[in-house]
Design a protein around this motif. Structure first.
Motif, PDB file in Angstrom:
ATOM      1  N   PRO A   1      -6.762  13.039  -4.189  1.00 29.39           N
ATOM      2  CA  PRO A   1      -6.089  13.563  -5.386  1.00 29.39           C
ATOM      3  C   PRO A   1      -6.802  13.172  -6.673  1.00 29.39           C
ATOM      4  O   PRO A   1      -7.428  12.114  -6.766  1.00 29.39           O
ATOM      5  N   GLN A   2      -6.678  14.027  -7.660  1.00 30.42           N
ATOM      6  CA  GLN A   2      -7.386  13.816  -8.919  1.00 30.42           C
ATOM      7  C   GLN A   2      -7.001  12.502  -9.577  1.00 30.42           C
ATOM      8  O   GLN A   2      -7.866  11.777 -10.086  1.00 30.42           O
TER       9      GLN A   2
ATOM     10  N   VAL B   1     -12.414   3.054  -4.644  1.00 34.04           N
ATOM     11  CA  VAL B   1     -11.941   1.713  -4.948  1.00 34.04           C
ATOM     12  C   VAL B   1     -10.519   1.797  -5.493  1.00 34.04           C
ATOM     13  O   VAL B   1     -10.181   2.721  -6.246  1.00 34.04           O
ATOM     14  N   GLU B   2      -9.680   0.854  -5.057  1.00 35.44           N
ATOM     15  CA  GLU B   2      -8.330   0.696  -5.603  1.00 35.44           C
ATOM     16  C   GLU B   2      -8.089  -0.778  -5.886  1.00 35.44           C
ATOM     17  O   GLU B   2      -8.910  -1.635  -5.546  1.00 35.44           O
ATOM     18  N   GLU B   3      -6.940  -1.071  -6.480  1.00 37.70           N
ATOM     19  CA  GLU B   3      -6.659  -2.455  -6.865  1.00 37.70           C
ATOM     20  C   GLU B   3      -6.671  -3.409  -5.685  1.00 37.70           C
ATOM     21  O   GLU B   3      -7.066  -4.569  -5.808  1.00 37.70           O
TER      22      GLU B   3
ATOM     23  N   PHE C   1     -18.356   2.332   0.909  1.00 31.22           N
ATOM     24  CA  PHE C   1     -17.755   1.520  -0.146  1.00 31.22           C
ATOM     25  C   PHE C   1     -16.312   1.965  -0.325  1.00 31.22           C
ATOM     26  O   PHE C   1     -16.020   2.922  -1.044  1.00 31.22           O
ATOM     27  N   ALA C   2     -15.401   1.268   0.345  1.00 32.41           N
ATOM     28  CA  ALA C   2     -13.970   1.572   0.234  1.00 32.41           C
ATOM     29  C   ALA C   2     -13.218   0.253   0.287  1.00 32.41           C
ATOM     30  O   ALA C   2     -13.193  -0.419   1.319  1.00 32.41           O
ATOM     31  N   GLY C   3     -12.618  -0.123  -0.840  1.00 30.75           N
ATOM     32  CA  GLY C   3     -11.920  -1.393  -0.871  1.00 30.75           C
ATOM     33  C   GLY C   3     -11.525  -1.782  -2.275  1.00 30.75           C
ATOM     34  O   GLY C   3     -11.445  -0.944  -3.179  1.00 30.75           O
ATOM     35  N   SER C   4     -11.298  -3.074  -2.477  1.00 34.23           N
ATOM     36  CA  SER C   4     -10.926  -3.607  -3.781  1.00 34.23           C
ATOM     37  C   SER C   4     -12.156  -3.759  -4.657  1.00 34.23           C
ATOM     38  O   SER C   4     -13.291  -3.744  -4.155  1.00 34.23           O
TER      39      SER C   4
ATOM     40  N   GLY D   1      -4.754  -1.068   0.138  1.00 32.86           N
ATOM     41  CA  GLY D   1      -4.354   0.161  -0.534  1.00 32.86           C
ATOM     42  C   GLY D   1      -5.473   1.190  -0.542  1.00 32.86           C
ATOM     43  O   GLY D   1      -5.248   2.384  -0.286  1.00 32.86           O
ATOM     44  N   ALA D   2      -6.688   0.738  -0.808  1.00 27.53           N
ATOM     45  CA  ALA D   2      -7.828   1.653  -0.819  1.00 27.53           C
ATOM     46  C   ALA D   2      -8.041   2.271   0.550  1.00 27.53           C
ATOM     47  O   ALA D   2      -8.236   3.490   0.680  1.00 27.53           O
ATOM     48  N   LYS D   3      -8.001   1.437   1.570  1.00 31.01           N
ATOM     49  CA  LYS D   3      -8.271   1.941   2.916  1.00 31.01           C
ATOM     50  C   LYS D   3      -7.166   2.878   3.400  1.00 31.01           C
ATOM     51  O   LYS D   3      -7.436   3.923   4.004  1.00 31.01           O
ATOM     52  N   ASP D   4      -5.916   2.521   3.129  1.00 28.15           N
ATOM     53  CA  ASP D   4      -4.803   3.374   3.570  1.00 28.15           C
ATOM     54  C   ASP D   4      -4.832   4.729   2.869  1.00 28.15           C
ATOM     55  O   ASP D   4      -4.562   5.768   3.478  1.00 28.15           O
ATOM     56  N   THR D   5      -5.131   4.711   1.587  1.00 30.18           N
ATOM     57  CA  THR D   5      -5.176   5.968   0.823  1.00 30.18           C
ATOM     58  C   THR D   5      -6.369   6.822   1.218  1.00 30.18           C
ATOM     59  O   THR D   5      -6.257   8.037   1.398  1.00 30.18           O
ATOM     60  N   PHE D   6      -7.520   6.181   1.371  1.00 26.32           N
ATOM     61  CA  PHE D   6      -8.761   6.926   1.517  1.00 26.32           C
ATOM     62  C   PHE D   6      -9.002   7.430   2.934  1.00 26.32           C
ATOM     63  O   PHE D   6      -9.634   8.479   3.118  1.00 26.32           O
TER      64      PHE D   6
END
Length: 344
Positions: free
Chosen positions: A319-320, A241-243, A286-289, A247-252
């Motif tokens: 990344p950590q 999960v990201e803000e 589960f990947a998203g806001s 962003g979550a999908k691009d990073t993950f």
């Protein structure tokens, strides 16, 4: 868990040693340090459960969950500590109980066992066991583990290890009864067994979540037919999960794609459209806001009636810093929103 108990959310890991773009795996020392930091942050942020899985392969850092959980116990205060899972088929139930009773004492009553057969079978030849007796080992040793939990001293006779005659198993845990969960991959027979024994149960949801609704109903029906109260149902899922959703999908995505390639090769190559579908409102990923994560947990709760959600974090060498931020958002944004929505 009573009807008035709050919905529980936690994290878990198998300690994967994912290779980087240069083909170099994360080393076990680094990954173990990462895992203990995840436990500290999860505890400090207010999550309910921290779990560690067991593997006996070169691409995983943890072969002894109880040892790593004991280290986490010394660095945390409130979070419950569980195996996810203990491969009971190739373990001695006496030793398993002793280890987790000791963990319970070290942690002040926070230990749980999740017993499973394991998705990998490398432990069987390692410990000199016959893979053809896969089911027999699990059923026999689960029976012994439950008997040890409930009786002391114990007299027991099975088929996969020598009998016990008026044997004391020590130490006893701080809790009145050490919680033992059953991990289920999705087979009806495993679900029925958990219900019949009155064990709380984890469903590892890797496919379409809707199909697990019938298994949840089967579990409750099996418990009732056996004259038992159904236990908790927990759900485990891959997670980040990201803000923001994008962003979550691009990073993950690159990390998750790498995870699937290395750890779940039977799933095939994961392309971006498939990833987006899996991460969609009715997919298992589960990947998203935070809002998307909340909505999906609540939707699955409508389907399954589960009362615990465990997020598998740090996948694919994420990344950590990103993993820690994901854990914090799960605790501070997702958990209170889910509890508020389910409060009656």
């Amino acid at each position: 868990m009573s009807a008035t108990s709050p919905f529980e959310i936690g994290i878990f890991t198998f300690g994967e040693l994912t290779r980087d773009t240069h083909g170099q795996p994360i080393d076990a020392l680094t990954r173990t340090r990462d895992i203990l930091e995840w436990a500290r942050v999860a505890d400090a942020s207010g999550l309910d459960v921290f779990g560690i899985g067991e593997h006996h392969r070169e691409d995983f850092a943890v072969s002894s969950p109880a040892v790593v959980l004991a280290a986490a116990a010394a660095q945390t205060k409130n979070i419950r500590l569980t195996s996810t899972v203990t491969v009971l088929s190739s373990a001695d139930p006496v030793r398993v109980f002793e280890d987790f009773a000791t963990l319970d004492l070290v942690s002040g009553g926070r230990a749980e066992i999740t017993a499973g057969r394991g998705a990998y079978v490398e432990s069987f030849p390692l410990f000199g066991q016959n893979l053809e007796r896969y089911d027999e080992y699990f059923e026999d040793r689960l029976d012994l583990l439950l008997r040890i939990r409930d009786e002391n001293p114990i007299t027991w006779n099975g088929t996969t290890r020598p009998p016990l005659i008026n044997a004391g198993v020590w130490p006893r845990p701080a809790q009145a009864a050490l919680p033992i969960w059953a991990a289920v991959g999705g087979t009806p027979s495993s679900v029925e067994r958990a219900g019949r024994l009155g064990l709380p149960m984890y469903l590892a949801i890797l496919g379409a979540p809707e199909r697990f609704g019938a298994l949840a109903q089967l579990y409750r029906r099996a418990a009732q037919e056996a004259g038992r109260e159904p236990g908790q149902i927990g759900v485990t899922s891959h997670f980040d999960v990201e803000e923001t959703s994008q962003g979550a999908k691009d990073t993950f995505f690159p990390h998750y794609s790498s995870y699937i390639e290395q750890n779940m090769p039977r799933a095939g190559r994961l392309d971006r459209p498939s990833f987006e579908h899996w991460a969609g409102p009715r997919g298992a990923l589960f990947a998203g806001s935070p809002a998307e994560i909340v909505d999906k947990i609540l939707w699955e709760h409508d389907v399954l009636g589960h009362t615990r959600f465990l997020a598998q974090v740090g996948l694919g060498g994420l990344p950590q810093a990103a993993t820690l931020r994901s854990i914090e958002l799960l605790a501070t944004e997702v958990l209170p929103a889910v509890r508020a929505a389910l409060k009656h």
